[in-house]
Design a protein around this motif. Structure first.
Motif, PDB file in Angstrom:
ATOM      1  N   GLN A  13       0.837  -1.192   0.000  1.00 12.92           N
ATOM      2  CA  GLN A  13       0.000   0.000   0.000  1.00 12.92           C
ATOM      3  C   GLN A  13       0.879   1.252   0.000  1.00 12.92           C
ATOM      4  O   GLN A  13       2.040   1.204   0.401  1.00 12.92           O
ATOM      5  CB  GLN A  13      -0.905  -0.011   1.227  1.00 12.92           C
ATOM      6  CG  GLN A  13      -1.917  -1.145   1.221  1.00 12.92           C
ATOM      7  CD  GLN A  13      -2.935  -1.014   2.335  1.00 12.92           C
ATOM      8  OE1 GLN A  13      -2.779  -0.198   3.254  1.00 12.92           O
ATOM      9  NE2 GLN A  13      -3.994  -1.794   2.261  1.00 12.92           N
ATOM     10  N   PRO A  14       0.324   2.360  -0.446  1.00 11.64           N
ATOM     11  CA  PRO A  14       1.081   3.629  -0.402  1.00 11.64           C
ATOM     12  C   PRO A  14       1.593   3.912   1.004  1.00 11.64           C
ATOM     13  O   PRO A  14       0.881   3.692   1.992  1.00 11.64           O
ATOM     14  CB  PRO A  14       0.049   4.663  -0.840  1.00 11.64           C
ATOM     15  CG  PRO A  14      -0.885   3.898  -1.728  1.00 11.64           C
ATOM     16  CD  PRO A  14      -0.993   2.530  -1.094  1.00 11.64           C
ATOM     17  N   GLY A  15       2.843   4.363   1.077  1.00  8.55           N
ATOM     18  CA  GLY A  15       3.466   4.664   2.354  1.00  8.55           C
ATOM     19  C   GLY A  15       4.260   3.520   2.953  1.00  8.55           C
ATOM     20  O   GLY A  15       5.034   3.736   3.897  1.00  8.55           O
ATOM     21  N   GLU A  16       4.069   2.328   2.420  1.00  3.66           N
ATOM     22  CA  GLU A  16       4.791   1.166   2.951  1.00  3.66           C
ATOM     23  C   GLU A  16       6.178   1.049   2.305  1.00  3.66           C
ATOM     24  O   GLU A  16       6.567   1.853   1.454  1.00  3.66           O
ATOM     25  CB  GLU A  16       3.968  -0.096   2.738  1.00  3.66           C
ATOM     26  CG  GLU A  16       2.684  -0.095   3.559  1.00  3.66           C
ATOM     27  CD  GLU A  16       1.919  -1.408   3.462  1.00  3.66           C
ATOM     28  OE1 GLU A  16       1.096  -1.668   4.358  1.00  3.66           O
ATOM     29  OE2 GLU A  16       2.135  -2.164   2.491  1.00  3.66           O
ATOM     30  N   SER A  17       6.911   0.016   2.743  1.00  3.13           N
ATOM     31  CA  SER A  17       8.289  -0.175   2.294  1.00  3.13           C
ATOM     32  C   SER A  17       8.507  -1.544   1.689  1.00  3.13           C
ATOM     33  O   SER A  17       7.763  -2.495   1.981  1.00  3.13           O
ATOM     34  CB  SER A  17       9.251  -0.014   3.484  1.00  3.13           C
ATOM     35  OG  SER A  17       9.156   1.275   4.062  1.00  3.13           O
ATOM     36  N   ARG A  66      13.803   8.810  -0.327  1.00  2.00           N
ATOM     37  CA  ARG A  66      12.907   7.680  -0.060  1.00  2.00           C
ATOM     38  C   ARG A  66      13.578   6.337  -0.325  1.00  2.00           C
ATOM     39  O   ARG A  66      13.305   5.359   0.365  1.00  2.00           O
ATOM     40  CB  ARG A  66      11.639   7.787  -0.920  1.00  2.00           C
ATOM     41  CG  ARG A  66      10.819   9.032  -0.690  1.00  2.00           C
ATOM     42  CD  ARG A  66       9.497   8.976  -1.429  1.00  2.00           C
ATOM     43  NE  ARG A  66       9.652   8.902  -2.889  1.00  2.00           N
ATOM     44  CZ  ARG A  66       9.169   7.905  -3.628  1.00  2.00           C
ATOM     45  NH1 ARG A  66       8.519   6.897  -3.079  1.00  2.00           N
ATOM     46  NH2 ARG A  66       9.332   7.931  -4.943  1.00  2.00           N
ATOM     47  N   ASN A  83      11.299   3.202   0.696  1.00  2.00           N
ATOM     48  CA  ASN A  83      10.386   3.638   1.754  1.00  2.00           C
ATOM     49  C   ASN A  83       9.378   4.638   1.190  1.00  2.00           C
ATOM     50  O   ASN A  83       9.583   5.213   0.125  1.00  2.00           O
ATOM     51  CB  ASN A  83      11.171   4.281   2.894  1.00  2.00           C
ATOM     52  CG  ASN A  83      12.148   3.325   3.554  1.00  2.00           C
ATOM     53  OD1 ASN A  83      11.923   2.115   3.596  1.00  2.00           O
ATOM     54  ND2 ASN A  83      13.242   3.869   4.061  1.00  2.00           N
ATOM     55  N   SER A  84       8.318   4.836   1.931  1.00  3.95           N
ATOM     56  CA  SER A  84       7.281   5.801   1.542  1.00  3.95           C
ATOM     57  C   SER A  84       6.869   5.617   0.095  1.00  3.95           C
ATOM     58  O   SER A  84       6.811   6.574  -0.689  1.00  3.95           O
ATOM     59  CB  SER A  84       7.785   7.233   1.770  1.00  3.95           C
ATOM     60  OG  SER A  84       8.156   7.432   3.119  1.00  3.95           O
ATOM     61  N   LEU A  85       6.579   4.398  -0.250  1.00  2.00           N
ATOM     62  CA  LEU A  85       6.254   4.084  -1.646  1.00  2.00           C
ATOM     63  C   LEU A  85       4.981   4.782  -2.098  1.00  2.00           C
ATOM     64  O   LEU A  85       4.034   4.962  -1.317  1.00  2.00           O
ATOM     65  CB  LEU A  85       6.143   2.580  -1.823  1.00  2.00           C
ATOM     66  CG  LEU A  85       7.498   1.855  -1.922  1.00  2.00           C
ATOM     67  CD1 LEU A  85       7.349   0.379  -1.632  1.00  2.00           C
ATOM     68  CD2 LEU A  85       8.108   2.081  -3.291  1.00  2.00           C
ATOM     69  N   LYS A  86       4.974   5.159  -3.372  1.00  2.00           N
ATOM     70  CA  LYS A  86       3.861   5.854  -3.994  1.00  2.00           C
ATOM     71  C   LYS A  86       3.337   5.036  -5.171  1.00  2.00           C
ATOM     72  O   LYS A  86       4.091   4.245  -5.759  1.00  2.00           O
ATOM     73  CB  LYS A  86       4.316   7.218  -4.497  1.00  2.00           C
ATOM     74  CG  LYS A  86       4.935   8.107  -3.440  1.00  2.00           C
ATOM     75  CD  LYS A  86       5.441   9.403  -4.060  1.00  2.00           C
ATOM     76  CE  LYS A  86       6.069  10.305  -3.006  1.00  2.00           C
ATOM     77  NZ  LYS A  86       6.566  11.576  -3.603  1.00  2.00           N
ATOM     78  N   ASP A  89       5.476   4.674  -8.184  1.00  2.00           N
ATOM     79  CA  ASP A  89       6.664   3.807  -8.133  1.00  2.00           C
ATOM     80  C   ASP A  89       6.369   2.421  -8.707  1.00  2.00           C
ATOM     81  O   ASP A  89       7.295   1.602  -8.841  1.00  2.00           O
ATOM     82  CB  ASP A  89       7.145   3.648  -6.691  1.00  2.00           C
ATOM     83  CG  ASP A  89       7.645   4.948  -6.086  1.00  2.00           C
ATOM     84  OD1 ASP A  89       7.316   5.211  -4.918  1.00  2.00           O
ATOM     85  OD2 ASP A  89       8.347   5.696  -6.789  1.00  2.00           O
ATOM     86  N   SER A 111      -3.651   0.969  -3.189  1.00  2.00           N
ATOM     87  CA  SER A 111      -4.527   0.801  -2.037  1.00  2.00           C
ATOM     88  C   SER A 111      -5.730  -0.053  -2.404  1.00  2.00           C
ATOM     89  O   SER A 111      -6.575  -0.336  -1.559  1.00  2.00           O
ATOM     90  CB  SER A 111      -4.981   2.168  -1.522  1.00  2.00           C
ATOM     91  OG  SER A 111      -5.587   2.905  -2.564  1.00  2.00           O
TER      92      SER A 111
END
Length: 111
Positions: A13-17, A66, A83-86, A89, A111
């Motif tokens: 999900q967005p924000g994960e690593s 990131r 990190n902080s994947l969008k 990416d 998401s």
């Protein structure tokens, strides 16, 4: 025979690593610069991060702060910590070094 094998991709999900790994064989790994590229569908493959044999790094502007590229010469492995994947990416990520490409690993951020 030179071989690069990537692993570590997946769906997040967005924000994960995620951490990608690329294991090299058939080369004297420590003397080569290594890099991670990514490609979306039929678009041109773009350089994401590069690390020299001495450990100097460069990054695509959109991933600076990131993503972190690193290498472990004892394990013949290069890593990409993301990190902080969008969602933007999302791509197939490829390892490159010694004029050889890995098979790619899919990273999907949704998401």
């Amino acid at each position: 025979q030179v071989q690069l094998v990537e692993s570590g991709g997946g769906l997040v999900q967005p924000g994960e690593s995620l951490r990608l790994s690329c294991a090299a064989s058939g080369i004297i790994f420590s003397i080569y610069a290594m890099a991670w590229y990514r490609q979306v569908s039929e678009k041109q493959r773009e350089l994401v991060a590069h690390i020299s044999s001495g450990g100097s790094t460069i990054y695509l502007e959109s991933v600076k702060g990131r993503f972190t590229i690193s290498r472990d010469n004892a394990k013949n492995t290069v890593y990409l910590q993301m990190n902080s994947l969008k969602p933007e990416d999302t791509a197939v990520y490829y390892c490159n070094g010694a004029s050889v490409w890995g098979q790619g690993t899919q990273v999907t951020v949704s998401s």
